[in-house]
Motif scaffolding. Structure first.
Motif, PDB file in Angstrom:
ATOM      1  N   SER A 154     -79.169 -16.676 -26.272  1.00  0.00           N
ATOM      2  CA  SER A 154     -80.151 -15.909 -27.035  1.00  0.00           C
ATOM      3  C   SER A 154     -81.276 -15.540 -26.092  1.00  0.00           C
ATOM      4  O   SER A 154     -81.099 -15.547 -24.877  1.00  0.00           O
ATOM      5  CB  SER A 154     -80.670 -16.746 -28.203  1.00  0.00           C
ATOM      6  OG  SER A 154     -81.464 -17.802 -27.705  1.00  0.00           O
ATOM      7  N   ASN A 155     -82.428 -15.258 -26.667  1.00  0.00           N
ATOM      8  CA  ASN A 155     -83.586 -15.012 -25.811  1.00  0.00           C
ATOM      9  C   ASN A 155     -84.053 -16.300 -25.133  1.00  0.00           C
ATOM     10  O   ASN A 155     -84.867 -16.268 -24.231  1.00  0.00           O
ATOM     11  CB  ASN A 155     -84.720 -14.357 -26.604  1.00  0.00           C
ATOM     12  CG  ASN A 155     -85.104 -15.158 -27.833  1.00  0.00           C
ATOM     13  OD1 ASN A 155     -84.298 -15.914 -28.381  1.00  0.00           O
ATOM     14  ND2 ASN A 155     -86.341 -14.993 -28.272  1.00  0.00           N
ATOM     15  N   ILE A 156     -83.530 -17.432 -25.570  1.00  0.00           N
ATOM     16  CA  ILE A 156     -83.764 -18.727 -24.918  1.00  0.00           C
ATOM     17  C   ILE A 156     -82.381 -19.263 -24.554  1.00  0.00           C
ATOM     18  O   ILE A 156     -81.531 -19.419 -25.422  1.00  0.00           O
ATOM     19  CB  ILE A 156     -84.455 -19.723 -25.873  1.00  0.00           C
ATOM     20  CG1 ILE A 156     -85.811 -19.175 -26.331  1.00  0.00           C
ATOM     21  CG2 ILE A 156     -84.619 -21.080 -25.211  1.00  0.00           C
ATOM     22  CD1 ILE A 156     -86.441 -20.001 -27.437  1.00  0.00           C
ATOM     23  N   LEU A 157     -82.116 -19.532 -23.284  1.00  0.00           N
ATOM     24  CA  LEU A 157     -80.817 -20.053 -22.872  1.00  0.00           C
ATOM     25  C   LEU A 157     -80.894 -21.576 -22.823  1.00  0.00           C
ATOM     26  O   LEU A 157     -81.772 -22.139 -22.170  1.00  0.00           O
ATOM     27  CB  LEU A 157     -80.408 -19.502 -21.509  1.00  0.00           C
ATOM     28  CG  LEU A 157     -79.053 -19.948 -21.003  1.00  0.00           C
ATOM     29  CD1 LEU A 157     -77.945 -19.508 -21.964  1.00  0.00           C
ATOM     30  CD2 LEU A 157     -78.779 -19.402 -19.628  1.00  0.00           C
ATOM     31  N   CYS A 158     -80.001 -22.235 -23.520  1.00  0.00           N
ATOM     32  CA  CYS A 158     -79.992 -23.685 -23.603  1.00  0.00           C
ATOM     33  C   CYS A 158     -78.539 -24.141 -23.591  1.00  0.00           C
ATOM     34  O   CYS A 158     -77.697 -23.546 -24.268  1.00  0.00           O
ATOM     35  CB  CYS A 158     -80.677 -24.105 -24.893  1.00  0.00           C
ATOM     36  SG  CYS A 158     -80.742 -25.875 -25.154  1.00  0.00           S
ATOM     37  N   SER A 159     -78.224 -25.204 -22.827  1.00  0.00           N
ATOM     38  CA  SER A 159     -76.850 -25.703 -22.820  1.00  0.00           C
ATOM     39  C   SER A 159     -76.831 -27.221 -22.694  1.00  0.00           C
ATOM     40  O   SER A 159     -77.763 -27.826 -22.175  1.00  0.00           O
ATOM     41  CB  SER A 159     -76.045 -25.073 -21.686  1.00  0.00           C
ATOM     42  OG  SER A 159     -76.528 -25.525 -20.438  1.00  0.00           O
ATOM     43  N   TYR A 160     -75.743 -27.808 -23.191  1.00  0.00           N
ATOM     44  CA  TYR A 160     -75.521 -29.247 -23.140  1.00  0.00           C
ATOM     45  C   TYR A 160     -74.057 -29.479 -22.790  1.00  0.00           C
ATOM     46  O   TYR A 160     -73.169 -28.806 -23.319  1.00  0.00           O
ATOM     47  CB  TYR A 160     -75.824 -29.898 -24.496  1.00  0.00           C
ATOM     48  CG  TYR A 160     -75.394 -31.349 -24.541  1.00  0.00           C
ATOM     49  CD1 TYR A 160     -76.236 -32.344 -24.075  1.00  0.00           C
ATOM     50  CD2 TYR A 160     -74.141 -31.707 -24.996  1.00  0.00           C
ATOM     51  CE1 TYR A 160     -75.834 -33.669 -24.078  1.00  0.00           C
ATOM     52  CE2 TYR A 160     -73.733 -33.022 -25.013  1.00  0.00           C
ATOM     53  CZ  TYR A 160     -74.580 -34.001 -24.538  1.00  0.00           C
ATOM     54  OH  TYR A 160     -74.174 -35.307 -24.542  1.00  0.00           O
ATOM     55  N   THR A 161     -73.791 -30.440 -21.905  1.00  0.00           N
ATOM     56  CA  THR A 161     -72.427 -30.848 -21.567  1.00  0.00           C
ATOM     57  C   THR A 161     -72.404 -32.364 -21.434  1.00  0.00           C
ATOM     58  O   THR A 161     -73.294 -32.949 -20.814  1.00  0.00           O
ATOM     59  CB  THR A 161     -71.965 -30.228 -20.233  1.00  0.00           C
ATOM     60  OG1 THR A 161     -72.075 -28.815 -20.328  1.00  0.00           O
ATOM     61  CG2 THR A 161     -70.532 -30.587 -19.918  1.00  0.00           C
ATOM     62  N   GLY A 162     -71.371 -32.981 -22.049  1.00  0.00           N
ATOM     63  CA  GLY A 162     -71.252 -34.433 -21.968  1.00  0.00           C
ATOM     64  C   GLY A 162     -69.873 -34.897 -22.387  1.00  0.00           C
ATOM     65  O   GLY A 162     -68.985 -34.089 -22.669  1.00  0.00           O
ATOM     66  N   ASP A 163     -69.705 -36.217 -22.426  1.00  0.00           N
ATOM     67  CA  ASP A 163     -68.428 -36.777 -22.854  1.00  0.00           C
ATOM     68  C   ASP A 163     -68.316 -36.714 -24.372  1.00  0.00           C
ATOM     69  O   ASP A 163     -69.269 -36.373 -25.060  1.00  0.00           O
ATOM     70  CB  ASP A 163     -68.257 -38.208 -22.346  1.00  0.00           C
ATOM     71  CG  ASP A 163     -69.281 -39.174 -22.946  1.00  0.00           C
ATOM     72  OD1 ASP A 163     -70.211 -38.739 -23.641  1.00  0.00           O
ATOM     73  OD2 ASP A 163     -69.146 -40.380 -22.717  1.00  0.00           O
ATOM     74  N   LEU A 164     -67.146 -37.023 -24.901  1.00  0.00           N
ATOM     75  CA  LEU A 164     -66.901 -36.990 -26.335  1.00  0.00           C
ATOM     76  C   LEU A 164     -66.271 -38.319 -26.721  1.00  0.00           C
ATOM     77  O   LEU A 164     -65.156 -38.625 -26.308  1.00  0.00           O
ATOM     78  CB  LEU A 164     -65.961 -35.829 -26.682  1.00  0.00           C
ATOM     79  CG  LEU A 164     -65.602 -35.640 -28.145  1.00  0.00           C
ATOM     80  CD1 LEU A 164     -66.839 -35.254 -28.946  1.00  0.00           C
ATOM     81  CD2 LEU A 164     -64.547 -34.555 -28.282  1.00  0.00           C
TER      82      LEU A 164
END
Length: 178
Positions: A154-164
């Motif tokens: 969006s106009n704000i870029l945000c991401s998360y990556t991790g284990d499940l």
């Protein structure tokens, strides 16, 4: 319901039920078998130490009320010895039964949540919560091969990556966000 990790094979076996009450008190019910193959259950209860460790007398009972039978009180049949459990998370720990080596235990998972989670989801987002920063965009969520990721474009870029990691009827994830 908790299972002894090395013994999970999809067939009837032994395990424990745990109930934590009031933050510091635990009741542990063991269910398993005698040498002759007949089933049995035992219990231990007491206070947790340091919020993660418990030990107590594992006690077998007899002569209690049977299904459909007349009311009667159970009696102590035998105290087998000390049972101990130390938790390393909300869903796993190490159990030591009387006369046995310590064993890993895990909260038993009845459903394969990963079968439901292993997928890719996309969602449209529009928020008017802040007139100065209206938030619109797409959220991409992916859960596969033991990994969880979520990205907001969006106009704000945000991401998360991790284990499940499955936990009961949900999951948890440890990772990083940007």
């Amino acid at each position: 319901m908790w299972s002894i990790g090395s013994e999970v094979n999809g067939k009837p076996g032994r395990g424990i039920q745990l109930d934590r009450q009031g933050g510091d008190y635990l009741i542990l019910t063991y269910f398993g078998y005698r040498e002759d193959g007949s089933s049995m259950f035992m219990q231990a209860s007491g206070k947790l130490t340091d919020g993660r460790s418990f030990s107590g007398d594992l006690t077998e009972y007899k002569n209690g009320r049977a299904i459909g039978g007349a009311a009667r009180n159970g009696q102590v049949a035998n105290v087998l010895g000390t049972v101990a459990i130390t938790f390393d998370s909300a869903n796993s720990g190490t159990l030591t039964l009387p006369g046995e080596e310590p064993q890993r235990v895990h909260r038993y998972q009845f459903e394969d949540h990963l079968a439901r989670l292993n997928n890719r989801f996309e969602l449209q987002l529009q928020s008017r919560s802040s007139p100065a920063y209206p938030l619109t965009g797409r959220i991409y969520i992916r859960a596969a091969a033991g990994q969880f990721s979520m990205t907001l474009n969006s106009n704000i870029l945000c991401s998360y990556t991790g284990d499940l990691q499955p936990t009961g009827d949900s999951f948890r994830s440890k990772g990083t966000y940007v």
